[in-house]
Design an enzyme around this catalytic site. Structure first.
Site, PDB file in Angstrom:
ATOM      1  N   SER A 248      62.654 -12.220  69.797  1.00  0.00           N
ATOM      2  CA  SER A 248      63.332 -11.091  69.168  1.00  0.00           C
ATOM      3  C   SER A 248      64.827 -11.197  69.387  1.00  0.00           C
ATOM      4  O   SER A 248      65.288 -11.405  70.508  1.00  0.00           O
ATOM      5  CB  SER A 248      62.820  -9.764  69.756  1.00  0.00           C
ATOM      6  N   LYS A 249      65.581 -11.055  68.301  1.00  0.00           N
ATOM      7  CA  LYS A 249      67.044 -11.074  68.410  1.00  0.00           C
ATOM      8  C   LYS A 249      67.519  -9.916  69.281  1.00  0.00           C
ATOM      9  O   LYS A 249      68.480 -10.047  70.043  1.00  0.00           O
ATOM     10  CB  LYS A 249      67.652 -10.969  67.010  1.00  0.00           C
ATOM     11  N   ARG A 250      66.835  -8.772  69.184  1.00  0.00           N
ATOM     12  CA  ARG A 250      67.235  -7.595  69.960  1.00  0.00           C
ATOM     13  C   ARG A 250      67.119  -7.857  71.457  1.00  0.00           C
ATOM     14  O   ARG A 250      67.776  -7.216  72.266  1.00  0.00           O
ATOM     15  CB  ARG A 250      66.370  -6.388  69.573  1.00  0.00           C
ATOM     16  N   ASP A 258      72.895 -19.175  66.239  1.00  0.00           N
ATOM     17  CA  ASP A 258      73.206 -19.134  67.675  1.00  0.00           C
ATOM     18  C   ASP A 258      73.008 -20.505  68.319  1.00  0.00           C
ATOM     19  O   ASP A 258      73.818 -20.943  69.144  1.00  0.00           O
ATOM     20  CB  ASP A 258      72.313 -18.121  68.395  1.00  0.00           C
TER      21      ASP A 258
END
Length: 482
Positions: A248-250, A258
């Site tokens: 998850s990016k969060r 990235d």
């Protein structure tokens, strides 16, 4: 002809799972002399992220996943864009309404929120309140401009379909919600536009994550309602972290962009994600895109989740770095080296030559040479090396002799000359090579490992700095041993 499509939504960054899906779709098409289509599914305007479309284009260009078809823009194929096709979807929805396969829903946002609020599990299926409105009520609402959506009418019974990876799957239709097909703004939902476009674009193989398995019957019921052929489904296993949790990016997990910023090469990333859920059936681990096109087979796809292992990616990346043409490598690594090493008189090409076979990411190169500007604090235990037959006492004695040698060397200060002088000292003292070279290497770098040997370090640092560091090491050892 086999036709696949990559259909990302421009709602943010390029997730590793999304990119793997694109890669597999591309490989399935190319491995069967088929076509790979790009379609931007931008009907969710509320979640639209500025520049996300450009990021999709850029990612596919960098990775070499070139699509085969689309609107002509300047002599090249652009992608299909759903928002530019919005006029076609409503007619298909109205066709389903006429066939009683869909219906108008006039429920307000407030009513739907209340329905959700009163759900025991907090996840409310629509209660079909509007499904049973009379023709007169529907006509009256439409005439008065009452906002509406169009919902799919899910029939009773069970739905069965075959998946290339997971085999035959049966889901009870009672688990399915009457999903919205056309939203109140007139745009189609992702699910509806997806089916219409896949049919119109003659997509033969739909490749997506296994999280979509449970909603696949909704798609199939739409295909059946229109009397269209259902495509072949290839559902892919999840990509998870080492602890089994979803990426998850969060939670700080890296996107493709990235990873590039972290110093990974796009070819290495693509090679790595190809192996997240697919096995070639051999021990080969390094594949070019061309080799993947030739060897990829859906039979090698796994049902089990695949763990994203950054250490494995770093190893693979290091192999790609080693194979880079040096001039290309230097062009990539030079900015990082110059930003990380500030000492004057440094030959950055020489640093790059030392780094190429030792680093696992491009921007980690300066970490190899951080001792050049500032000698790190270190323990005298670094001088102890059984294989080199040296300890703190031997090192102290050797460094005192080396200091005398270096102070007398006022002429040449090259790697070859320094090395020859150090070896001559070894022979003069009757020592092993390591009993001189290891203490010098440790004193000059202050690290348990270095990118080059003692004489190369001395040349790199220069005579004055080398003497200073030898003096410091002698003082450090004397304090420890006295």
């Amino acid at each position: 002809m086999v036709r696949t499509r990559f259909a990302p939504s421009p709602t943010g960054y390029m997730h590793i799972g999304n990119l793997r899906t694109a890669l597999y779709e591309y490989l399935i098409a190319k491995g069967n002399n088929g076509q790979f289509i790009l379609r931007i599914e931008d009907t969710d305007q509320a979640r639209y992220v500025e520049d996300a479309v450009e990021l999709i284009y850029k990612t596919l260009e960098i990775t070499g996943l070139k699509h085969d078809e689309g609107p002509d823009i300047g002599g090249e194929y652009g992608p299909y864009v759903q928002s530019e096709r919005k006029g076609i979807y409503l007619d298909y929805a109205l066709e389903l309404v006429k066939a009683k396969k869909a219906y108008y829903c006039f429920c307000t946002v407030e009513r739907l929120e209340e329905l959700h609020k009163n759900s025991d599990l907090g996840i409310a299926k629509y209660d079909r309140h509007c499904m049973h409105l009379s023709e007169k009520e529907i006509e009256e609402n439409l005439k008065n401009g009452v906002p509406y959506v169009i919902r799919q009418a899910i029939p009773e019974g069970k739905s069965t379909f075959n998946d290339v990876v997971y085999g035959e799957i049966t889901i009870d239709n009672s688990e399915l919600d009457d999903q919205v097909l056309i939203k109140s703004d007139g745009l189609p939902t992702y699910n509806f536009a997806n089916v219409i476009d896949d049919h119109l674009m003659k997509i033969t193989h739909v490749v997506r994550g296994s999280e979509y398995i449970s909603s696949t019957p909704k798609y199939n019921l739409l295909y059946e309602a229109f009397g269209w052929e259902i495509p072949t489904y290839v559902h892919l296993p999840l990509i998870v972290k080492k602890d089994g949790s979803k990426i998850s990016k969060r939670k700080g997990d890296a996107s493709f962009e990235d990873l590039l910023k972290m110093g990974f090469l796009p070819e290495a990333v693509m090679n790595y994600i190809a192996l997240l859920g697919w096995s070639p059936g051999t021990n080969q681990e390094i594949f070019s895109l061309k080799e993947l096109e030739e060897q990829f087979d859906v039979k090698g796809l796994s049902k089990s989740p695949s763990a994203f292992d950054e250490d494995k990616l770093k190893w693979l990346n290091s192999e790609y770095i080693k194979k880079l043409d040096f001039d290309k490598f230097y062009e990539m690594v030079e900015p990082f080296l110059k930003a990380g090493v500030k000492s004057s008189g440094i030959d950055f090409k020489e640093l790059a030559k030392m780094a190429q076979s030792r680093i696992d990411t491009i921007n980690s190169a300066p970490e190899l040479f951080d001792f050049i500007d500032t000698l790190p604090e270190y323990s005298t235990e670094l001088f102890i090396h059984k294989k080199m037959k040296t300890d703190e006492a031997v090192s102290l004695s050797s460094l005192i002799k080396v200091l005398e040698l270096f102070e007398k060397m006022d002429g040449q200060w090259t790697n070859d000359y320094i090395y020859e002088s150090l070896i001559a000292l070894v022979n003069e003292l009757g020592l092993k090579n390591g009993q001189i070279l290891w203490p010098v290497r440790t004193a000059l770098s202050g690290k348990p490992s270095s990118p080059c040997g003692a004489s190369e370090l001395a040349e790199l640092l220069g005579r004055e700095k080398s003497i200073e560091r030898i003096q410091y090491a002698i003082e450090l050892l004397q304090n420890k041993l006295n």
